[in-house]
Design a protein around this motif. Structure first.
Motif, PDB file in Angstrom:
ATOM      1  N   UNK A 230       0.848  -1.195   0.000  1.00  0.00           N
ATOM      2  CA  UNK A 230       0.000   0.000   0.000  1.00  0.00           C
ATOM      3  C   UNK A 230       0.880   1.240   0.000  1.00  0.00           C
ATOM      4  N   UNK A 231       0.693   2.151  -0.972  1.00  0.00           N
ATOM      5  CA  UNK A 231       1.535   3.329  -1.053  1.00  0.00           C
ATOM      6  C   UNK A 231       1.065   4.388  -0.088  1.00  0.00           C
ATOM      7  N   UNK A 232       2.020   5.187   0.388  1.00  0.00           N
ATOM      8  CA  UNK A 232       1.666   6.244   1.330  1.00  0.00           C
ATOM      9  C   UNK A 232       1.002   7.375   0.585  1.00  0.00           C
ATOM     10  N   UNK A 233       0.105   8.150   1.264  1.00  0.00           N
ATOM     11  CA  UNK A 233      -0.615   9.235   0.602  1.00  0.00           C
ATOM     12  C   UNK A 233       0.336  10.359   0.241  1.00  0.00           C
ATOM     13  N   UNK A 234       0.062  11.116  -0.806  1.00  0.00           N
ATOM     14  CA  UNK A 234       0.900  12.250  -1.165  1.00  0.00           C
ATOM     15  C   UNK A 234       0.995  13.243  -0.019  1.00  0.00           C
ATOM     16  N   UNK A 235       2.130  13.966   0.038  1.00  0.00           N
ATOM     17  CA  UNK A 235       2.334  14.915   1.122  1.00  0.00           C
ATOM     18  C   UNK A 235       1.286  16.020   1.099  1.00  0.00           C
ATOM     19  N   UNK A 236       0.754  16.339  -0.101  1.00  0.00           N
ATOM     20  CA  UNK A 236      -0.203  17.431  -0.214  1.00  0.00           C
ATOM     21  C   UNK A 236      -1.625  17.000   0.134  1.00  0.00           C
ATOM     22  N   UNK A 237      -1.837  15.723   0.339  1.00  0.00           N
ATOM     23  CA  UNK A 237      -3.179  15.221   0.646  1.00  0.00           C
ATOM     24  C   UNK A 237      -3.521  15.525   2.096  1.00  0.00           C
ATOM     25  N   UNK A 238      -4.649  16.180   2.311  1.00  0.00           N
ATOM     26  CA  UNK A 238      -5.046  16.555   3.661  1.00  0.00           C
ATOM     27  C   UNK A 238      -5.805  15.418   4.334  1.00  0.00           C
ATOM     28  N   UNK A 239      -6.004  15.569   5.648  1.00  0.00           N
ATOM     29  CA  UNK A 239      -6.784  14.583   6.379  1.00  0.00           C
ATOM     30  C   UNK A 239      -8.211  14.537   5.845  1.00  0.00           C
ATOM     31  N   UNK A 240      -8.707  15.693   5.402  1.00  0.00           N
ATOM     32  CA  UNK A 240     -10.044  15.721   4.809  1.00  0.00           C
ATOM     33  C   UNK A 240     -10.117  14.899   3.537  1.00  0.00           C
ATOM     34  N   UNK A 241      -9.046  14.953   2.718  1.00  0.00           N
ATOM     35  CA  UNK A 241      -9.006  14.138   1.503  1.00  0.00           C
ATOM     36  C   UNK A 241      -9.005  12.652   1.850  1.00  0.00           C
ATOM     37  N   UNK A 242      -8.224  12.290   2.884  1.00  0.00           N
ATOM     38  CA  UNK A 242      -8.153  10.876   3.260  1.00  0.00           C
ATOM     39  C   UNK A 242      -9.465  10.404   3.872  1.00  0.00           C
ATOM     40  N   UNK A 243     -10.188  11.299   4.525  1.00  0.00           N
ATOM     41  CA  UNK A 243     -11.515  10.950   5.058  1.00  0.00           C
ATOM     42  C   UNK A 243     -12.473  10.625   3.918  1.00  0.00           C
ATOM     43  N   UNK A 244     -12.428  11.452   2.871  1.00  0.00           N
ATOM     44  CA  UNK A 244     -13.299  11.208   1.712  1.00  0.00           C
ATOM     45  C   UNK A 244     -12.948   9.880   1.047  1.00  0.00           C
ATOM     46  N   UNK A 245     -11.644   9.621   0.892  1.00  0.00           N
ATOM     47  CA  UNK A 245     -11.219   8.374   0.256  1.00  0.00           C
ATOM     48  C   UNK A 245     -11.634   7.164   1.089  1.00  0.00           C
ATOM     49  N   UNK A 246     -11.532   7.290   2.423  1.00  0.00           N
ATOM     50  CA  UNK A 246     -11.919   6.182   3.303  1.00  0.00           C
ATOM     51  C   UNK A 246     -13.408   5.890   3.188  1.00  0.00           C
ATOM     52  N   UNK A 247     -14.211   6.951   3.130  1.00  0.00           N
ATOM     53  CA  UNK A 247     -15.665   6.761   3.024  1.00  0.00           C
ATOM     54  C   UNK A 247     -16.023   6.093   1.691  1.00  0.00           C
ATOM     55  N   UNK A 248     -15.427   6.588   0.618  1.00  0.00           N
ATOM     56  CA  UNK A 248     -15.725   6.009  -0.698  1.00  0.00           C
ATOM     57  C   UNK A 248     -15.260   4.557  -0.770  1.00  0.00           C
ATOM     58  N   UNK A 249     -14.087   4.267  -0.188  1.00  0.00           N
ATOM     59  CA  UNK A 249     -13.600   2.903  -0.165  1.00  0.00           C
ATOM     60  C   UNK A 249     -14.511   1.993   0.637  1.00  0.00           C
ATOM     61  N   UNK A 250     -14.990   2.498   1.781  1.00  0.00           N
ATOM     62  CA  UNK A 250     -15.883   1.701   2.627  1.00  0.00           C
ATOM     63  C   UNK A 250     -17.175   1.363   1.886  1.00  0.00           C
ATOM     64  N   UNK A 251     -17.660   2.318   1.103  1.00  0.00           N
ATOM     65  CA  UNK A 251     -18.917   2.095   0.374  1.00  0.00           C
ATOM     66  C   UNK A 251     -18.816   0.952  -0.633  1.00  0.00           C
ATOM     67  N   UNK A 252     -17.607   0.718  -1.149  1.00  0.00           N
ATOM     68  CA  UNK A 252     -17.449  -0.349  -2.144  1.00  0.00           C
ATOM     69  C   UNK A 252     -16.826  -1.597  -1.525  1.00  0.00           C
ATOM     70  N   UNK A 253     -16.816  -1.666  -0.201  1.00  0.00           N
ATOM     71  CA  UNK A 253     -16.371  -2.882   0.462  1.00  0.00           C
ATOM     72  C   UNK A 253     -14.924  -2.913   0.887  1.00  0.00           C
ATOM     73  N   UNK A 254     -14.179  -1.808   0.704  1.00  0.00           N
ATOM     74  CA  UNK A 254     -12.775  -1.771   1.119  1.00  0.00           C
ATOM     75  C   UNK A 254     -12.710  -1.288   2.567  1.00  0.00           C
ATOM     76  N   UNK A 255     -13.018  -2.194   3.496  1.00  0.00           N
ATOM     77  CA  UNK A 255     -13.080  -1.821   4.909  1.00  0.00           C
ATOM     78  C   UNK A 255     -11.720  -1.458   5.476  1.00  0.00           C
ATOM     79  N   UNK A 256     -10.635  -1.946   4.857  1.00  0.00           N
ATOM     80  CA  UNK A 256      -9.308  -1.625   5.382  1.00  0.00           C
ATOM     81  C   UNK A 256      -9.012  -0.135   5.245  1.00  0.00           C
ATOM     82  N   UNK A 257      -9.583   0.529   4.239  1.00  0.00           N
ATOM     83  CA  UNK A 257      -9.387   1.967   4.069  1.00  0.00           C
ATOM     84  C   UNK A 257      -9.980   2.724   5.248  1.00  0.00           C
ATOM     85  N   UNK A 258     -11.174   2.318   5.672  1.00  0.00           N
ATOM     86  CA  UNK A 258     -11.804   2.963   6.826  1.00  0.00           C
ATOM     87  C   UNK A 258     -11.046   2.650   8.109  1.00  0.00           C
ATOM     88  N   UNK A 259     -10.574   1.404   8.249  1.00  0.00           N
ATOM     89  CA  UNK A 259      -9.839   1.031   9.457  1.00  0.00           C
ATOM     90  C   UNK A 259      -8.577   1.876   9.623  1.00  0.00           C
TER      91      UNK A 259
END
Length: 202
Positions: free
Chosen positions: A1-30
């Motif tokens: 798993x690659x680390x997030x870009x330095x410019x990516x904010x916590x808000x961006x990672x929150x959005x990505x986690x939610x979208x990942x969770x919606x499609x069954x990628x629970x590890x993103x939310x974890x």
């Protein structure tokens, strides 16, 4: 798993986690839960929630997010949704705690045992009223500031020594800009309080 870009904010990672969770990628939310829980915990504690209750309130907040995962219309607002939900849950916990304390308090009677009791050294109701009024004025003035200042000052107030890296990640502000922006926002807050006739703030 690659680390997030330095410019990516916590808000961006929150959005990505939610979208990942919606499609069954629970590890993103974890992963996001592990990253954001300290911020939520400090947010809850800053509202006056006791340390032993804060963990439950944070868990309640995460449970609420899972329950609303499909109904949050704007994924980029996920972090803000979490912070607002955590604060509201914290306020409710404080309210319930105060109500329970009032119910447990018994009026002193006139028997001999009661007359021999030492006075309670804790702050009296007058002090609590003054503190509540001071808090009300402060939060009212804070709401007069731009949203950016409100969010920054709330995050800075969460700890005696603010973690600028966490704040930078949460709101997407460069670390080097936080101190100067904080100073400008505090100056605006003092100006609002002064306009309201409050001159005792330092």
């Amino acid at each position: 798993m690659t680390s997030p870009p330095e410019t990516e904010s916590l808000g961006d990672r929150a959005a990505a986690a939610l979208l990942g969770y919606r499609v069954g990628r629970t590890e993103a939310m974890s992963e996001f839960v592990r990253e954001a829980t300290p911020l939520l915990w400090r947010t809850v504690r800053a509202q006056g929630v006791a340390r032993e209750v804060a963990d439950d309130v944070v868990q309640q907040t995460w449970t609420a997010l899972v329950g609303h995962a499909e109904t949050i219309s704007e994924p980029k607002a996920t972090l803000k949704w979490l912070l607002v939900t955590a604060r509201r849950a914290a306020w409710e916990a404080v309210r319930k705690g105060r109500a329970d304390e009032v119910r447990r308090t018994e009026l002193p009677d006139d028997d001999a045992d009661a007359s021999g009791m030492l006075p309670d050294p804790s702050p009296g109701p007058e002090a609590e009223v003054l503190q509540d009024e001071r808090d009300r004025l402060l939060w009212g003035a804070l709401r007069e500031l731009p949203d950016r200042c409100q969010e920054l000052l709330r995050l800075v107030s969460l700890a005696d020594r603010p973690d600028y890296r966490s704040i930078s990640a949460a709101i997407g502000m460069p670390i080097g800009s936080i101190g100067a922006t904080r100073g400008r926002c505090l100056a605006k807050l003092r100006a609002v309080l002064t306009e309201q006739g409050e001159t005792s703030w330092t």
